[in-house]
Design a protein around this motif. Sequence first.
Motif, PDB file in Angstrom:
ATOM      1  N   VAL A   8       0.782  -1.257  -0.125  1.00  0.00           N
ATOM      2  CA  VAL A   8      -0.192   0.052   0.332  1.00  0.00           C
ATOM      3  C   VAL A   8       0.837   1.347   0.143  1.00  0.00           C
ATOM      4  CG1 VAL A   8      -0.266   0.129   2.499  1.00  0.00           C
ATOM      5  CG2 VAL A   8      -2.020   1.059   1.073  1.00  0.00           C
ATOM      6  N   PHE A   9       2.025   1.391   0.548  1.00  0.00           N
ATOM      7  CA  PHE A   9       3.025   2.346   0.603  1.00  0.00           C
ATOM      8  C   PHE A   9       3.561   2.693  -0.727  1.00  0.00           C
ATOM      9  CE2 PHE A   9       3.177   2.177   5.529  1.00  0.00           C
ATOM     10  CZ  PHE A   9       1.839   2.534   5.840  1.00  0.00           C
ATOM     11  N   ILE A  12       0.825   4.364  -2.514  1.00  0.00           N
ATOM     12  CA  ILE A  12       0.795   5.663  -2.254  1.00  0.00           C
ATOM     13  C   ILE A  12       1.960   6.609  -2.881  1.00  0.00           C
ATOM     14  CG2 ILE A  12       1.266   7.296  -0.234  1.00  0.00           C
ATOM     15  CD1 ILE A  12      -0.655   5.468   1.502  1.00  0.00           C
ATOM     16  N   PHE A  31       2.815  11.164   6.028  1.00  0.00           N
ATOM     17  CA  PHE A  31       1.451  11.332   5.826  1.00  0.00           C
ATOM     18  C   PHE A  31       0.770  10.724   7.129  1.00  0.00           C
ATOM     19  CE2 PHE A  31       2.879   7.540   3.671  1.00  0.00           C
ATOM     20  CZ  PHE A  31       2.166   6.553   4.200  1.00  0.00           C
ATOM     21  N   HIS A  32      -0.681  11.139   7.280  1.00  0.00           N
ATOM     22  CA  HIS A  32      -1.277  10.665   8.444  1.00  0.00           C
ATOM     23  C   HIS A  32      -1.888   9.217   8.248  1.00  0.00           C
ATOM     24  CE1 HIS A  32      -1.900  14.734  10.599  1.00  0.00           C
ATOM     25  NE2 HIS A  32      -1.863  15.291   9.132  1.00  0.00           N
ATOM     26  N   ASP A  33      -1.555   8.483   9.488  1.00  0.00           N
ATOM     27  CA  ASP A  33      -1.938   7.131   9.346  1.00  0.00           C
ATOM     28  C   ASP A  33      -3.591   7.074   9.440  1.00  0.00           C
ATOM     29  OD1 ASP A  33      -0.825   4.454  10.701  1.00  0.00           O
ATOM     30  OD2 ASP A  33      -2.907   4.375  10.672  1.00  0.00           O
ATOM     31  N   ILE A  34      -4.021   6.150   8.547  1.00  0.00           N
ATOM     32  CA  ILE A  34      -5.428   5.941   8.324  1.00  0.00           C
ATOM     33  C   ILE A  34      -6.218   5.250   9.411  1.00  0.00           C
ATOM     34  CG2 ILE A  34      -5.459   3.606   7.374  1.00  0.00           C
ATOM     35  CD1 ILE A  34      -6.985   4.517   4.850  1.00  0.00           C
ATOM     36  N   ASN A  35      -5.609   5.077  10.353  1.00  0.00           N
ATOM     37  CA  ASN A  35      -6.356   4.637  11.609  1.00  0.00           C
ATOM     38  C   ASN A  35      -5.557   5.003  12.796  1.00  0.00           C
ATOM     39  OD1 ASN A  35      -7.938   2.859  13.358  1.00  0.00           O
ATOM     40  ND2 ASN A  35      -6.796   0.935  13.025  1.00  0.00           N
ATOM     41  N   LEU A  43       3.039   8.768   9.376  1.00  0.00           N
ATOM     42  CA  LEU A  43       4.048   7.822   9.104  1.00  0.00           C
ATOM     43  C   LEU A  43       4.994   8.618   8.111  1.00  0.00           C
ATOM     44  CD1 LEU A  43       1.357   4.785   8.139  1.00  0.00           C
ATOM     45  CD2 LEU A  43       2.412   4.983  10.210  1.00  0.00           C
ATOM     46  N   ASN A  91       8.189  -1.128  13.261  1.00  0.00           N
ATOM     47  CA  ASN A  91       7.969  -2.300  13.514  1.00  0.00           C
ATOM     48  C   ASN A  91       8.703  -3.176  12.320  1.00  0.00           C
ATOM     49  OD1 ASN A  91       6.009  -2.344  15.766  1.00  0.00           O
ATOM     50  ND2 ASN A  91       4.679  -1.744  14.361  1.00  0.00           N
ATOM     51  N   HIS A  97       4.685  -7.199  14.789  1.00  0.00           N
ATOM     52  CA  HIS A  97       3.538  -7.158  13.973  1.00  0.00           C
ATOM     53  C   HIS A  97       3.546  -6.075  12.964  1.00  0.00           C
ATOM     54  CE1 HIS A  97      -0.845  -6.869  13.791  1.00  0.00           C
ATOM     55  NE2 HIS A  97      -1.002  -8.270  14.363  1.00  0.00           N
ATOM     56  N   GLN A  98       4.498  -6.055  12.068  1.00  0.00           N
ATOM     57  CA  GLN A  98       4.676  -5.408  10.757  1.00  0.00           C
ATOM     58  C   GLN A  98       3.769  -5.717  10.084  1.00  0.00           C
ATOM     59  OE1 GLN A  98       8.421  -5.246   9.036  1.00  0.00           O
ATOM     60  NE2 GLN A  98       7.645  -3.584   7.509  1.00  0.00           N
ATOM     61  N   GLU A  99       2.756  -4.796   9.505  1.00  0.00           N
ATOM     62  CA  GLU A  99       1.595  -5.205   8.508  1.00  0.00           C
ATOM     63  C   GLU A  99       1.955  -4.783   7.132  1.00  0.00           C
ATOM     64  OE1 GLU A  99      -1.857  -3.233  10.155  1.00  0.00           O
ATOM     65  OE2 GLU A  99      -2.135  -4.838  11.813  1.00  0.00           O
ATOM     66  N   VAL A 100       2.666  -3.781   6.904  1.00  0.00           N
ATOM     67  CA  VAL A 100       2.782  -3.132   5.572  1.00  0.00           C
ATOM     68  C   VAL A 100       4.408  -3.293   5.208  1.00  0.00           C
ATOM     69  CG1 VAL A 100       3.044  -1.049   4.060  1.00  0.00           C
ATOM     70  CG2 VAL A 100       0.951  -1.304   5.775  1.00  0.00           C
ATOM     71  N   HIS A 104       8.310   1.843   7.522  1.00  0.00           N
ATOM     72  CA  HIS A 104       7.743   3.202   8.085  1.00  0.00           C
ATOM     73  C   HIS A 104       7.929   3.461   9.387  1.00  0.00           C
ATOM     74  CE1 HIS A 104       5.094  -0.310   8.227  1.00  0.00           C
ATOM     75  NE2 HIS A 104       4.571   0.133   9.312  1.00  0.00           N
ATOM     76  N   HIS A 106       6.499   5.242  12.794  1.00  0.00           N
ATOM     77  CA  HIS A 106       5.382   5.920  13.149  1.00  0.00           C
ATOM     78  C   HIS A 106       5.785   6.972  14.156  1.00  0.00           C
ATOM     79  CE1 HIS A 106       2.506   2.533  12.555  1.00  0.00           C
ATOM     80  NE2 HIS A 106       3.620   1.739  12.517  1.00  0.00           N
TER      81      HIS A 106
HETATM   82  P1  AMP Z   1       2.633  -1.337  10.981  1.00  0.00           P
HETATM   83  O1  AMP Z   1       1.856  -2.466  11.843  1.00  0.00           O
HETATM   84  O2  AMP Z   1       3.857  -0.834  11.654  1.00  0.00           O
HETATM   85  O3  AMP Z   1       3.233  -2.220   9.651  1.00  0.00           O
HETATM   86  O4  AMP Z   1       1.716  -0.412  10.581  1.00  0.00           O
HETATM   87  C1  AMP Z   1       1.046  -0.305   9.390  1.00  0.00           C
HETATM   88  C2  AMP Z   1       0.121   0.976   9.408  1.00  0.00           C
HETATM   89  O5  AMP Z   1      -0.229   1.577   8.089  1.00  0.00           O
HETATM   90  C3  AMP Z   1      -1.062   0.966  10.533  1.00  0.00           C
HETATM   91  O6  AMP Z   1      -0.926   1.978  11.452  1.00  0.00           O
HETATM   92  C4  AMP Z   1      -2.112   1.423   9.381  1.00  0.00           C
HETATM   93  O7  AMP Z   1      -3.217   1.960   9.963  1.00  0.00           O
HETATM   94  C5  AMP Z   1      -1.430   2.252   8.334  1.00  0.00           C
HETATM   95  N1  AMP Z   1      -2.054   2.260   7.064  1.00  0.00           N
HETATM   96  C6  AMP Z   1      -2.508   1.160   6.337  1.00  0.00           C
HETATM   97  N2  AMP Z   1      -2.764   1.463   5.047  1.00  0.00           N
HETATM   98  C7  AMP Z   1      -2.569   2.786   5.118  1.00  0.00           C
HETATM   99  C8  AMP Z   1      -3.082   4.024   4.194  1.00  0.00           C
HETATM  100  N3  AMP Z   1      -3.608   3.569   3.014  1.00  0.00           N
HETATM  101  N4  AMP Z   1      -2.973   5.263   4.555  1.00  0.00           N
HETATM  102  C9  AMP Z   1      -2.282   5.594   5.733  1.00  0.00           C
HETATM  103  N5  AMP Z   1      -2.140   4.687   6.630  1.00  0.00           N
HETATM  104  C10 AMP Z   1      -2.327   3.240   6.318  1.00  0.00           C
END
Ligand code: AMP
Length: 131
Positions: A8-9, A12, A31-35, A43, A91, A97-100, A104, A106
């Motif tokens: 996703v990044f 972007i 940019f601002h985190d979506i959640n 981020l 992360n 718990h790295q998701e993306v 990045h 935070h």
């Molecule tokens: P991490 O768990 O460290 O990988 O954090 C991933 C972060 O990316 C989370 O806080 C999500 O809310 C944020 N995120 C995911 N998709 C987007 C997006 N499209 N725009 C902004 N932030 C996002």
Amino acid sequence: MAYDDGNVFARILRGELPCKKVYESDFALAFHDINPQAPVHVLVIPKGRYVSMDDFSAQAGAAEQAGFLRAVGETARALGLVDGGYRILANHGRDAHQEVPHLHIHIFAGRPLGPMLDGGSLPPDGSFRRG
Ligand code: AMP
């Protein structure tokens, strides 16, 4: 782990998805985190293709590394966070718990942030075990 250009990044950075931009330089985009998890949750990502801090710290050149770190500080200053204080966090991998899978950092701010880690999931004796 190989870099996934579909993350996703990356999208972007290519302008395929919108973001609420805070700061941009040759090396980084913020940019601002979506959640958001705090009143301010931003981020900062490098423009290069790096999976995580491990990848970036091993592979990125000196100018990229310096430019990225500079961008984190510039972002915090642009947001007016220096006096009140802020927390940065990155992360890497499963346990964190790295998701993306694009590096990045935070930036959290805007309220007292409490203890550094949530110890609530640790056993009372303080020991831990990989699941
Ligand atoms: P991490 O768990 O460290 O990988 O954090 C991933 C972060 O990316 C989370 O806080 C999500 O809310 C944020 N995120 C995911 N998709 C987007 C997006 N499209 N725009 C902004 N932030 C996002």
